[in-house]
Motif scaffolding. Sequence first.
Motif, PDB file in Angstrom:
ATOM      1  N   VAL A 167       0.857  -1.194   0.000  1.00 36.83           N
ATOM      2  CA  VAL A 167       0.000   0.000   0.000  1.00 36.83           C
ATOM      3  C   VAL A 167       0.887   1.235   0.000  1.00 36.83           C
ATOM      4  CG1 VAL A 167      -1.750   1.290   1.264  1.00 36.83           C
ATOM      5  CG2 VAL A 167      -1.903  -1.201   1.128  1.00 36.83           C
ATOM      6  N   ARG A 168       1.890   1.229   0.874  1.00 38.46           N
ATOM      7  CA  ARG A 168       2.806   2.363   0.936  1.00 38.46           C
ATOM      8  C   ARG A 168       3.597   2.506  -0.378  1.00 38.46           C
ATOM      9  NH1 ARG A 168       6.324   3.544   6.190  1.00 38.46           N
ATOM     10  NH2 ARG A 168       4.235   4.076   6.890  1.00 38.46           N
ATOM     11  N   TRP A 169       3.962   1.381  -0.956  1.00 37.74           N
ATOM     12  CA  TRP A 169       4.685   1.402  -2.241  1.00 37.74           C
ATOM     13  C   TRP A 169       3.902   2.224  -3.270  1.00 37.74           C
ATOM     14  CZ3 TRP A 169       3.449  -0.343  -7.190  1.00 37.74           C
ATOM     15  CH2 TRP A 169       4.510  -0.506  -8.083  1.00 37.74           C
ATOM     16  N   HIS A 170       2.587   2.106  -3.248  1.00 34.86           N
ATOM     17  CA  HIS A 170       1.759   2.837  -4.210  1.00 34.86           C
ATOM     18  C   HIS A 170       1.788   4.352  -3.994  1.00 34.86           C
ATOM     19  CE1 HIS A 170       0.203  -1.068  -5.434  1.00 34.86           C
ATOM     20  NE2 HIS A 170      -0.562  -0.488  -6.339  1.00 34.86           N
ATOM     21  N   ASP A 171       2.182   4.807  -2.782  1.00 36.84           N
ATOM     22  CA  ASP A 171       2.166   6.261  -2.507  1.00 36.84           C
ATOM     23  C   ASP A 171       3.022   7.037  -3.504  1.00 36.84           C
ATOM     24  OD1 ASP A 171       0.523   5.787  -0.376  1.00 36.84           O
ATOM     25  OD2 ASP A 171       2.071   6.059   1.162  1.00 36.84           O
ATOM     26  N   SER A 208     -15.612  -3.915 -22.131  1.00 35.11           N
ATOM     27  CA  SER A 208     -14.462  -4.795 -21.903  1.00 35.11           C
ATOM     28  C   SER A 208     -14.772  -5.761 -20.780  1.00 35.11           C
ATOM     29  CB  SER A 208     -13.226  -3.973 -21.512  1.00 35.11           C
ATOM     30  OG  SER A 208     -12.830  -3.119 -22.558  1.00 35.11           O
ATOM     31  N   GLN A 209     -14.057  -6.878 -20.808  1.00 37.94           N
ATOM     32  CA  GLN A 209     -14.111  -7.821 -19.685  1.00 37.94           C
ATOM     33  C   GLN A 209     -12.703  -7.893 -19.121  1.00 37.94           C
ATOM     34  OE1 GLN A 209     -16.123 -11.298 -21.719  1.00 37.94           O
ATOM     35  NE2 GLN A 209     -16.381 -11.787 -19.551  1.00 37.94           N
ATOM     36  N   ALA A 210     -12.574  -7.743 -17.818  1.00 36.73           N
ATOM     37  CA  ALA A 210     -11.237  -7.751 -17.231  1.00 36.73           C
ATOM     38  C   ALA A 210     -11.248  -8.486 -15.895  1.00 36.73           C
ATOM     39  CB  ALA A 210     -10.733  -6.329 -17.036  1.00 36.73           C
ATOM     40  N   VAL A 211     -10.135  -9.160 -15.624  1.00 41.71           N
ATOM     41  CA  VAL A 211      -9.901  -9.755 -14.312  1.00 41.71           C
ATOM     42  C   VAL A 211      -8.596  -9.183 -13.778  1.00 41.71           C
ATOM     43  CG1 VAL A 211      -9.341 -11.861 -13.040  1.00 41.71           C
ATOM     44  CG2 VAL A 211     -11.178 -11.894 -14.747  1.00 41.71           C
ATOM     45  N   LEU A 212      -8.665  -8.570 -12.610  1.00 43.32           N
ATOM     46  CA  LEU A 212      -7.484  -8.047 -11.924  1.00 43.32           C
ATOM     47  C   LEU A 212      -7.266  -8.901 -10.682  1.00 43.32           C
ATOM     48  CD1 LEU A 212      -8.299  -5.630 -13.760  1.00 43.32           C
ATOM     49  CD2 LEU A 212      -7.658  -4.110 -11.903  1.00 43.32           C
ATOM     50  N   VAL A 213      -6.066  -9.430 -10.520  1.00 46.00           N
ATOM     51  CA  VAL A 213      -5.791 -10.290  -9.371  1.00 46.00           C
ATOM     52  C   VAL A 213      -4.752  -9.614  -8.479  1.00 46.00           C
ATOM     53  CG1 VAL A 213      -5.190 -12.600  -8.592  1.00 46.00           C
ATOM     54  CG2 VAL A 213      -6.244 -12.292 -10.843  1.00 46.00           C
ATOM     55  N   GLU A 214      -5.109  -9.403  -7.237  1.00 45.74           N
ATOM     56  CA  GLU A 214      -4.259  -8.665  -6.290  1.00 45.74           C
ATOM     57  C   GLU A 214      -4.375  -9.311  -4.906  1.00 45.74           C
ATOM     58  OE1 GLU A 214      -1.884  -6.319  -6.038  1.00 45.74           O
ATOM     59  OE2 GLU A 214      -2.073  -6.560  -3.883  1.00 45.74           O
ATOM     60  N   TRP A 215      -3.236  -9.539  -4.282  1.00 44.56           N
ATOM     61  CA  TRP A 215      -3.206 -10.237  -2.994  1.00 44.56           C
ATOM     62  C   TRP A 215      -3.656  -9.355  -1.838  1.00 44.56           C
ATOM     63  CZ3 TRP A 215      -2.679 -15.183  -1.722  1.00 44.56           C
ATOM     64  CH2 TRP A 215      -2.393 -15.487  -0.395  1.00 44.56           C
ATOM     65  N   ASP A 216      -3.244  -8.083  -1.870  1.00 54.29           N
ATOM     66  CA  ASP A 216      -3.485  -7.201  -0.726  1.00 54.29           C
ATOM     67  C   ASP A 216      -4.944  -6.727  -0.727  1.00 54.29           C
ATOM     68  OD1 ASP A 216      -1.785  -5.162   1.262  1.00 54.29           O
ATOM     69  OD2 ASP A 216      -3.655  -4.325   0.476  1.00 54.29           O
ATOM     70  N   PRO A 217      -5.698  -6.994   0.351  1.00 55.00           N
ATOM     71  CA  PRO A 217      -7.115  -6.653   0.351  1.00 55.00           C
ATOM     72  C   PRO A 217      -7.393  -5.163   0.242  1.00 55.00           C
ATOM     73  CG  PRO A 217      -6.510  -7.908   2.342  1.00 55.00           C
ATOM     74  CD  PRO A 217      -5.267  -7.692   1.566  1.00 55.00           C
ATOM     75  N   ALA A 218      -6.522  -4.316   0.815  1.00 55.51           N
ATOM     76  CA  ALA A 218      -6.766  -2.865   0.740  1.00 55.51           C
ATOM     77  C   ALA A 218      -6.607  -2.375  -0.696  1.00 55.51           C
ATOM     78  CB  ALA A 218      -5.796  -2.134   1.667  1.00 55.51           C
ATOM     79  N   LEU A 219      -5.590  -2.883  -1.383  1.00 54.31           N
ATOM     80  CA  LEU A 219      -5.388  -2.472  -2.783  1.00 54.31           C
ATOM     81  C   LEU A 219      -6.492  -3.043  -3.674  1.00 54.31           C
ATOM     82  CD1 LEU A 219      -1.522  -2.924  -2.901  1.00 54.31           C
ATOM     83  CD2 LEU A 219      -2.783  -0.758  -3.035  1.00 54.31           C
TER      84      LEU A 219
END
Length: 193
Positions: A6-10, A59-70
């Motif tokens: 999350v901080r990395w995204h800042d 469009s149809q898209a699937v985004l896969v992300e481990w961190d629940p906040a992101l």
Amino acid sequence: MARDWVRWHDEYDVPGSSLARRLEVVRDCLRPLLDRPRRVLSMCAGDGRDVLPLLPAGSQAVLVEWDPALAARAEQAAPAGVTVVTGDAGITDPYAPVAPAEVVLACGVFGNIPYADTCRTIEALPTLLAPGGTVVWTRAGAGAAEVRDVFAANGFDELAFHEPPDARFRVGVHRLRRPPEPFVPGLRLFTFV
Ligand SMILES: C[S@@+](CC[C@H](N)C(=O)[O-])C[C@H]1O[C@@H](n2cnc3c(N)ncnc32)[C@H](O)[C@@H]1O
């Protein structure tokens, strides 16, 4: 200790930062690929800010992300047709609804997995891609040369490679030249380190 993604995204919000500049390059690569409704998948999608604002309606898209906040942020920004999966992008199962995809994003992935996993992931991309499907990927520093070699060895043509001389990030765009392969459920692509 696990990295605070999350901080990395800042850094994205710091004008002129490496990540802010990388974002613009990634978006510039995506725009021509998203010229009409597409089937899109994003591995380790973060908050999805690279692709979500550019997705054409339909469009149809699937985004896969481990961190629940992101993943929650991505979900909030997601238009209709987008599924955000909070889970492991390193296995093929979450991609089933959107495979074969016309556009795959692997941004911020190859620098965080072992080289053997990079090879395994790129080798498996033909099972996730539609004919002529395109991959937009990033890698910092010298490791990008290896990634380009692995794409070349697996039947991809390089459409673009961006290496700003005053930045460490690299952004590549590769198109599948050879015929795709059938989707393989349960295939392990990579393990994030
Ligand atoms: C370097 S960031 C890249 C995020 C986004 N793709 C971008 O370029 O802005 C890596 C992301 O991978 C996520 N991640 C780590 N392990 C993962 C896994 N096994 N499956 C899905 N996402 C994962 C992290 O939470 C983080 O958001």
